[in-house]
Motif scaffolding. Structure first.
Motif, PDB file in Angstrom:
ATOM      1  N   SER A 147       0.813  -1.215   0.000  1.00 33.06           N
ATOM      2  CA  SER A 147       0.000   0.000   0.000  1.00 33.06           C
ATOM      3  C   SER A 147       0.850   1.271   0.000  1.00 33.06           C
ATOM      4  O   SER A 147       0.338   2.358  -0.280  1.00 33.06           O
ATOM      5  CB  SER A 147      -0.947   0.026   1.204  1.00 33.06           C
ATOM      6  OG  SER A 147      -0.234  -0.032   2.419  1.00 33.06           O
ATOM      7  N   CYS A 148       2.147   1.150   0.288  1.00 31.43           N
ATOM      8  CA  CYS A 148       3.047   2.312   0.254  1.00 31.43           C
ATOM      9  C   CYS A 148       2.993   2.980  -1.112  1.00 31.43           C
ATOM     10  O   CYS A 148       3.072   2.320  -2.148  1.00 31.43           O
ATOM     11  CB  CYS A 148       4.479   1.866   0.567  1.00 31.43           C
ATOM     12  SG  CYS A 148       5.717   3.173   0.335  1.00 31.43           S
ATOM     13  N   LEU A 149       2.879   4.300  -1.124  1.00 32.92           N
ATOM     14  CA  LEU A 149       2.768   5.066  -2.368  1.00 32.92           C
ATOM     15  C   LEU A 149       4.128   5.406  -2.963  1.00 32.92           C
ATOM     16  O   LEU A 149       4.195   5.992  -4.036  1.00 32.92           O
ATOM     17  CB  LEU A 149       1.992   6.356  -2.108  1.00 32.92           C
ATOM     18  CG  LEU A 149       0.585   6.175  -1.530  1.00 32.92           C
ATOM     19  CD1 LEU A 149      -0.011   7.527  -1.154  1.00 32.92           C
ATOM     20  CD2 LEU A 149      -0.313   5.445  -2.505  1.00 32.92           C
ATOM     21  N   THR A 150       5.202   5.064  -2.264  1.00 35.17           N
ATOM     22  CA  THR A 150       6.566   5.453  -2.661  1.00 35.17           C
ATOM     23  C   THR A 150       6.606   6.925  -3.054  1.00 35.17           C
ATOM     24  O   THR A 150       7.237   7.304  -4.038  1.00 35.17           O
ATOM     25  CB  THR A 150       7.128   4.563  -3.793  1.00 35.17           C
ATOM     26  OG1 THR A 150       6.359   4.747  -5.002  1.00 35.17           O
ATOM     27  CG2 THR A 150       7.140   3.097  -3.397  1.00 35.17           C
TER      28      THR A 150
ATOM     29  N   SER B  38       2.451 -10.205  -4.609  1.00 37.70           N
ATOM     30  CA  SER B  38       2.282  -8.866  -5.175  1.00 37.70           C
ATOM     31  C   SER B  38       1.048  -8.226  -4.566  1.00 37.70           C
ATOM     32  O   SER B  38       0.247  -8.888  -3.896  1.00 37.70           O
ATOM     33  CB  SER B  38       2.138  -8.923  -6.704  1.00 37.70           C
ATOM     34  OG  SER B  38       0.972  -9.649  -7.071  1.00 37.70           O
ATOM     35  N   GLY B  39       0.871  -6.930  -4.816  1.00 36.82           N
ATOM     36  CA  GLY B  39      -0.296  -6.228  -4.320  1.00 36.82           C
ATOM     37  C   GLY B  39      -1.527  -6.564  -5.142  1.00 36.82           C
ATOM     38  O   GLY B  39      -1.449  -7.219  -6.194  1.00 36.82           O
ATOM     39  N   ASP B  40      -2.668  -6.127  -4.659  1.00 34.92           N
ATOM     40  CA  ASP B  40      -3.917  -6.351  -5.385  1.00 34.92           C
ATOM     41  C   ASP B  40      -3.996  -5.398  -6.574  1.00 34.92           C
ATOM     42  O   ASP B  40      -3.932  -4.175  -6.410  1.00 34.92           O
ATOM     43  CB  ASP B  40      -5.119  -6.119  -4.463  1.00 34.92           C
ATOM     44  CG  ASP B  40      -5.159  -7.109  -3.311  1.00 34.92           C
ATOM     45  OD1 ASP B  40      -4.747  -8.261  -3.525  1.00 34.92           O
ATOM     46  OD2 ASP B  40      -5.598  -6.724  -2.210  1.00 34.92           O
TER      47      ASP B  40
ATOM     48  N   TRP C  52      -0.989   1.223  -9.889  1.00 31.56           N
ATOM     49  CA  TRP C  52      -2.211   0.490 -10.215  1.00 31.56           C
ATOM     50  C   TRP C  52      -2.383  -0.744  -9.337  1.00 31.56           C
ATOM     51  O   TRP C  52      -2.745  -1.823  -9.803  1.00 31.56           O
ATOM     52  CB  TRP C  52      -2.238   0.109 -11.692  1.00 31.56           C
ATOM     53  CG  TRP C  52      -2.067   1.296 -12.582  1.00 31.56           C
ATOM     54  CD1 TRP C  52      -0.980   1.582 -13.360  1.00 31.56           C
ATOM     55  CD2 TRP C  52      -2.980   2.383 -12.767  1.00 31.56           C
ATOM     56  NE1 TRP C  52      -1.162   2.773 -14.023  1.00 31.56           N
ATOM     57  CE2 TRP C  52      -2.378   3.287 -13.680  1.00 31.56           C
ATOM     58  CE3 TRP C  52      -4.246   2.686 -12.259  1.00 31.56           C
ATOM     59  CZ2 TRP C  52      -3.001   4.459 -14.081  1.00 31.56           C
ATOM     60  CZ3 TRP C  52      -4.866   3.859 -12.659  1.00 31.56           C
ATOM     61  CH2 TRP C  52      -4.250   4.728 -13.560  1.00 31.56           C
ATOM     62  N   SER C  53      -2.090  -0.584  -8.054  1.00 28.30           N
ATOM     63  CA  SER C  53      -2.301  -1.676  -7.108  1.00 28.30           C
ATOM     64  C   SER C  53      -2.787  -1.113  -5.780  1.00 28.30           C
ATOM     65  O   SER C  53      -2.528   0.045  -5.446  1.00 28.30           O
ATOM     66  CB  SER C  53      -1.016  -2.486  -6.893  1.00 28.30           C
ATOM     67  OG  SER C  53      -0.025  -1.709  -6.270  1.00 28.30           O
TER      68      SER C  53
END
Length: 382
Positions: free
Chosen positions: A62-65, A96-98, A317-318
């Motif tokens: 969930s980190c947006l970097t 991986s992320g959703d 896009w996750s």
């Protein structure tokens, strides 16, 4: 690929002072209703509990970097880079992320890895735009044509941004080359840790860019600009050309526009959304503001602006969940509270994510605000 301990060392994670400054500015952390985590806690898990526990932390995906935590860290922990490195390890374990939008965007990007792929990338170039088969300047539209098709329900400016960019370049006496075999720059795959896809896309782009003979590449996407200017050289060596975001070129060229020429001339009060890659990653803050004022808008700043600006809320896009939507709604509220009738940005993703949030049930009617791209506004004013 680095080992987990090497990632901790290279990104200075072991120097974390547990001060909590990162937690106080992390957009996602501030809106987590359950499963609370933060950059500080994730680093603590990495140093104290090891790789397996770190891969289970929800902030890993969930980190947006967005670089906000790294910027404020007194120990200079490189948290965004740490996240990218750990995601590489996760990808190797098929984690991986959703994916958002049912993985549609990741799918078309994976399709672009095919070196024999036949694309129709140039249909948006109409007869009023002057482009050349050979030029010193490349215009790199990135995924704008695809976004335009994918988000028709949001009424985004996708192809309009690309056309506006060429119009602006033409006004500066430049007839750019547009590459028919250009691929996605791979920004999202890099930050997701999918290095295989990133490398394949980058190698195809580097090949066509090198064959073009151009000396300058201009793009309207901050993520393309950062990836081509910084990530490609870091991973593959220097490109033999200059990479610029269009706002830089317009500022350097002292573009002259008509302050009364925009189609929304009745809207004179505007605020600006700093894209993370354009702002904190590349340090480009003043150029877009000068351009906004140059076309006749009175610029009013949000409470969080320039280096403290809040991300548009979704990355790569996750993992676009409740916390992300809360970030977006908060940003829209902050924009509207300035009294501005227009929110201007220089990133199509900012426009997509914020317009999407405007359609959600969380967005109150009083937070509605017109969202436009700076490139199209300037093109209307020429």
């Amino acid at each position: 690929m680095s080992t987990f301990n090497e990632i901790i060392q290279s990104n200075r994670a072991w120097l974390c002072l547990d001060c909590g400054k990162c937690s106080s500015v992390c957009p996602v952390t501030l809106h987590l209703a359950e499963g609370y985590t933060s950059p500080r806690l994730l680093v603590e898990t990495a140093v104290g509990c090891g790789e397996d526990k770190t891969l289970e932390d929800p902030l890993l995906w969930s980190c947006l970097t967005c670089l906000r935590c790294t910027e404020i860290c007194p120990s200079e922990v490189q948290f965004s880079a740490f996240i990218q490195d750990v995601r590489q390890l996760a990808q190797k374990k098929n984690l991986s992320g959703d994916c958002t939008h049912s993985g549609m965007i990741q799918t078309w990007i994976r399709m672009m890895k095919d070196p024999d792929l036949k694309q129709n990338r140039l249909d948006w170039i109409d007869g009023d735009l002057k482009v050349a088969r050979e030029s010193d300047t490349i215009y790199f539209p990135g995924c704008l044509p695809y976004y335009d098709a994918a988000f028709t329900d949001l009424d985004i400016e996708g192809i309009e941004i690309a056309r506006a960019a060429v119009k602006i370049l033409n006004s500066l006496g430049i007839e750019p080359m547009v590459l028919e075999n250009e691929r996605c720059c791979g920004h999202d795959q890099y930050w997701q840790g999918d290095m295989e896809t990133f490398r394949q896309l980058a190698e195809l782009n580097i090949e066509v860019i090198s064959q073009s003979g151009a000396k300058r590449l201009v793009t309207t996407c901050p993520e393309c600009a950062y990836t081509l200017k910084h990530t490609y050289p870091e991973q593959f060596g220097e490109l033999d050309l200059e990479v610029l975001h269009l706002t830089e070129l317009m500022a350097e060229s002292r573009l002259i526009a008509d302050p009364n020429g925009n189609n929304d001339s009745e809207v004179k009060l505007a605020t600006f959304q700093d894209p993370c890659r354009l702002g904190r990653f590349m340090g480009i803050y003043q150029e877009p503001r000068d351009l906004i004022q140059g076309i006749g808008y009175d610029l009013v700043e949000m409470k969080h602006n320039k280096h403290t600006s809040i991300c548009c809320g979704t990355s790569c896009w996750s993992t676009c969940g409740q916390a992300n939507k809360s970030v977006q709604v908060e940003r829209l509220n902050e924009a509207r509270s300035t009294g501005a009738e227009m929110l201007i940005t220089s990133c199509v993703k900012c426009q997509i994510h914020l317009k999407c949030a405007q359609q959600g049930p969380m967005t109150a009617e009083e937070n509605e605000i017109t969202i436009r791209d700076l490139t199209t506004l300037i093109a209307e004013s020429i």
